[in-house]
Design a protein around this motif. Structure first.
Motif, PDB file in Angstrom:
ATOM      1  N   GLU A 118       0.808  -1.217   0.000  1.00 39.09           N
ATOM      2  CA  GLU A 118       0.000   0.000   0.000  1.00 39.09           C
ATOM      3  C   GLU A 118       0.842   1.270   0.000  1.00 39.09           C
ATOM      4  O   GLU A 118       0.559   2.208  -0.724  1.00 39.09           O
ATOM      5  N   GLY A 119       1.874   1.334   0.804  1.00 37.79           N
ATOM      6  CA  GLY A 119       2.739   2.499   0.807  1.00 37.79           C
ATOM      7  C   GLY A 119       1.956   3.792   0.981  1.00 37.79           C
ATOM      8  O   GLY A 119       0.989   3.850   1.732  1.00 37.79           O
ATOM      9  N   THR A 120       2.361   4.824   0.244  1.00 36.72           N
ATOM     10  CA  THR A 120       1.711   6.137   0.353  1.00 36.72           C
ATOM     11  C   THR A 120       1.012   6.557  -0.939  1.00 36.72           C
ATOM     12  O   THR A 120       0.489   7.666  -1.021  1.00 36.72           O
ATOM     13  N   SER A 121       0.997   5.684  -1.941  1.00 32.48           N
ATOM     14  CA  SER A 121       0.392   6.052  -3.225  1.00 32.48           C
ATOM     15  C   SER A 121      -1.118   5.890  -3.161  1.00 32.48           C
ATOM     16  O   SER A 121      -1.678   5.364  -2.199  1.00 32.48           O
ATOM     17  N   ASP A 122      -1.795   6.317  -4.220  1.00 30.03           N
ATOM     18  CA  ASP A 122      -3.254   6.330  -4.237  1.00 30.03           C
ATOM     19  C   ASP A 122      -3.859   4.944  -4.055  1.00 30.03           C
ATOM     20  O   ASP A 122      -4.806   4.761  -3.288  1.00 30.03           O
ATOM     21  N   TYR A 123      -3.339   3.982  -4.781  1.00 28.54           N
ATOM     22  CA  TYR A 123      -3.924   2.642  -4.774  1.00 28.54           C
ATOM     23  C   TYR A 123      -2.940   1.550  -4.362  1.00 28.54           C
ATOM     24  O   TYR A 123      -3.328   0.387  -4.253  1.00 28.54           O
ATOM     25  N   GLY A 124      -1.680   1.897  -4.158  1.00 28.40           N
ATOM     26  CA  GLY A 124      -0.674   0.907  -3.806  1.00 28.40           C
ATOM     27  C   GLY A 124       0.009   0.314  -5.029  1.00 28.40           C
ATOM     28  O   GLY A 124      -0.379   0.555  -6.181  1.00 28.40           O
ATOM     29  N   GLU A 125       1.036  -0.477  -4.758  1.00 29.46           N
ATOM     30  CA  GLU A 125       1.808  -1.142  -5.809  1.00 29.46           C
ATOM     31  C   GLU A 125       1.431  -2.619  -5.820  1.00 29.46           C
ATOM     32  O   GLU A 125       1.510  -3.304  -4.800  1.00 29.46           O
ATOM     33  N   LEU A 126       1.026  -3.111  -6.985  1.00 26.51           N
ATOM     34  CA  LEU A 126       0.566  -4.481  -7.141  1.00 26.51           C
ATOM     35  C   LEU A 126       1.681  -5.335  -7.742  1.00 26.51           C
ATOM     36  O   LEU A 126       2.232  -4.995  -8.788  1.00 26.51           O
ATOM     37  N   VAL A 127       2.004  -6.443  -7.075  1.00 26.63           N
ATOM     38  CA  VAL A 127       3.032  -7.364  -7.559  1.00 26.63           C
ATOM     39  C   VAL A 127       2.371  -8.682  -7.936  1.00 26.63           C
ATOM     40  O   VAL A 127       1.604  -9.258  -7.148  1.00 26.63           O
TER      41      VAL A 127
END
Length: 531
Positions: free
Chosen positions: A128-137
């Motif tokens: 999730e981090g701090t971005s709008d939707y998170g990083e998907l792996v």
């Protein structure tokens, strides 16, 4: 003189107990197909499903996995990865040479495709981090993990920014499973390193060489990973372990939980009710943290359907998917083969009740991809996809679908055989009163069978229940379409024929009508002789 006898529907499907044991628990079902157990009692016919939009993401290519992301869904199919908000317009997101600072829409769609050659079954991890939707792996067991990220909250997707890249773990290692755990991306299950767990740098999920990164080799092949409380649970073919202290290089370690129980498929692992559920060869089990810190217990929760579980575990060709439906307190697991017809695909539904899990079966739902997740607005979305590349809204409508056409929902609820407390006395059944909860116009069928369906005695024909009155609800009901004053749970009276020492009842429907629940049965009978 007539005698009364009744019971409420609770306990779910039980194919494990013998007939005598079932006499003491009449609410159980010996068949419960395309019904679901209500946590508060009763058996409800399952909902249907409808197509998500009107376009398939990759023509007729089968679905390899899916996940809820942002305000839509990400689907893996064939050699591609696709995103859609509405199921009509699909954006292929596996792009090559995307700028590290992100691409706008036109630049991103103009990039060459980063082909996911021979893409396998896919698993998803969201940082999730701090971005709008998170990083998907996305891991598929063949290619390097693929990272996709989208930013920008404008409803128009063409006004968003896109990021995409492959992550190098170790050489060309293609892990099959991945999970985010305590600021790390953890992957495992590569065909070239089945026993190795790799974890990324701290707070840097696309680097496996920086500070905090590492790997650990264990003795068993990894099939699944799950972040559970402070530990990373490692599910292997014949054992289960936990990775502890991932952020301390001097004390990080893998600790065995059990060396006697393994996991059949990583696709079966889900968290529900504070426990992790997974499919083992001897049942659906939980990995439950007890009150004693650091202690772990393993327990089976599917004893009632053990023969079904054994059949699933014995066939290695089954593709297994699962998800938790939060709104229903349910664990749903589907098993099918890549080439079989959706009409014969099967599944099991476990509903978490106050007395543990109660089970039922499904027939006709092929879920080669299956996901339940919260969208950006915190609303639960449930989707599944089949071998023909269709994506469906999983809980929608009153029909199943395949090849673009609607199909009837074939639902069956059958009771155990009852002796009413005395198997030596013959009983003549006068009538039954069945408590229904209809959600629209329904016409189920009611059938009675005597003496364990003995072919040498007369068996009555099924009775069509066509007079269930729908209650009038102020503000929602249409004039002249419902019955003023009718109850929401009507007791339908059914005149019965025949006699026997024991009897069983079956309620069925095979149609595209509204869902309904069966809450319980009341029987009026007359003892008519002893032999």
């Amino acid at each position: 003189m007539s005698q009364p006898w009744g019971f409420s529907c609770k306990g779910g499907l039980n194919v494990n107990l013998n007939q005598l044991e079932m006499l003491s628990q009449p609410g159980f079902a010996t068949r419960l197909r395309n019904f679901e157990v209500d946590p508060d009692g009763g058996y409800r016919r399952v909902d249907g499903f409808t197509e998500f939009g009107d376009t398939r993401p990759n023509s007729s290519e089968g679905i390899l996995g899916m996940t809820v992301y942002a305000d839509g869904v990400v689907v893996c199919s064939g050699t591609g990865i696709f995103f859609s908000q509405d199921g009509t317009s699909w954006l292929q997101v596996n792009r090559a040479s995307v700028s590290g600072s992100g691409d706008n829409y036109s630049t991103f769609t103009g990039r060459s495709v980063a082909a996911r050659t021979s893409q396998g079954r896919c698993s998803f991890a969201l940082y999730e981090g701090t971005s709008d939707y998170g990083e998907l792996v996305i891991c598929d067991g063949v290619n390097e993990p693929f990272l996709f990220q989208m930013t920008g909250t404008d409803a128009d997707i063409t006004n968003r920014t896109f990021f995409a890249k492959e992550i190098t773990v170790s050489g060309t290692t293609g892990p099959a499973v991945g999970v985010i755990h305590d600021k790390h991306l953890v992957v495992a299950g590569a065909s070239t390193a089945k026993n190795t767990i790799f974890y990324s740098s701290t707070n840097d999920i696309d680097s496996f060489t920086g500070s905090g990164a590492g790997s650990i080799v264990i003795e068993d092949a990894v099939v699944g990973l799950a972040s559970f409380r402070s530990d990373l649970i490692i599910f292997c073919q014949n054992s289960i372990h936990k990775l502890v202290n991932i952020n301390n290089s001097s004390t990080v370690a893998v600790v065995p939980i059990t060396t006697n129980v393994g996991c059949v498929s990583g696709g079966s692992i889900q968290e529900i009710g504070g426990d992790l559920l997974f499919l083992s060869p001897d049942g659906v089990r939980t990995v439950a943290g007890t009150a004693r810190i650091g202690d772990v217990e393993l327990g089976s929760v599917s004893r009632q359907i053990q023969s079904i579980i054994s059949d699933i575990a014995a066939d290695k060709d089954y593709i297994i998917t699962s998800a938790v439906l939060r709104s229903k307190s349910q664990y749903r697991l589907f098993y099918t083969k890549a080439t079989e017809s959706p009409t014969i695909a099967r599944g099991i539904i476990g509903t978490l009740t106050s007395n543990g899990f109660a089970w039922s079966e499904t027939l006709g739902i092929q879920a080669l991809g299956f996901v339940s997740g919260l969208d950006k607005d915190g609303i639960e979305q449930v989707y599944h996809g089949d071998k023909d590349g269709y994506i469906y809204n999983h809980l929608s409508g009153n029909a199943f679908r395949s090849s673009g056409a609607a199909r009837d929902i074939d639902a069956v609820y059958q009771t155990p055989d009852f002796d009413f407390g005395d198997v030596g006395t013959r009983k003549t059944l006068k009538y039954a009163r069945v408590s229904f909860s209809p959600e629209g116009a329904v016409e189920p069928s009611f059938r009675v069978r005597y003496d364990y369906e003995d072919p040498d005695i007369p068996q009555p024909e099924p009775f069509a229940v066509t007079s269930i009155a729908l209650p009038a609800i102020f503000g929602t009901s249409a004039f002249n379409a419902v019955t003023f004053g009718a109850t929401s749970d009507p007791m339908e009276r059914i005149t019965l024929e025949g006699s026997g020492n024991t009897c069983s009842f079956r309620i069925t429907s095979e149609d595209q009508k509204s869902a309904y629940a069966v809450n319980g049965l009341y029987i009026d009978y007359m003892p008519s002789g002893r032999r």
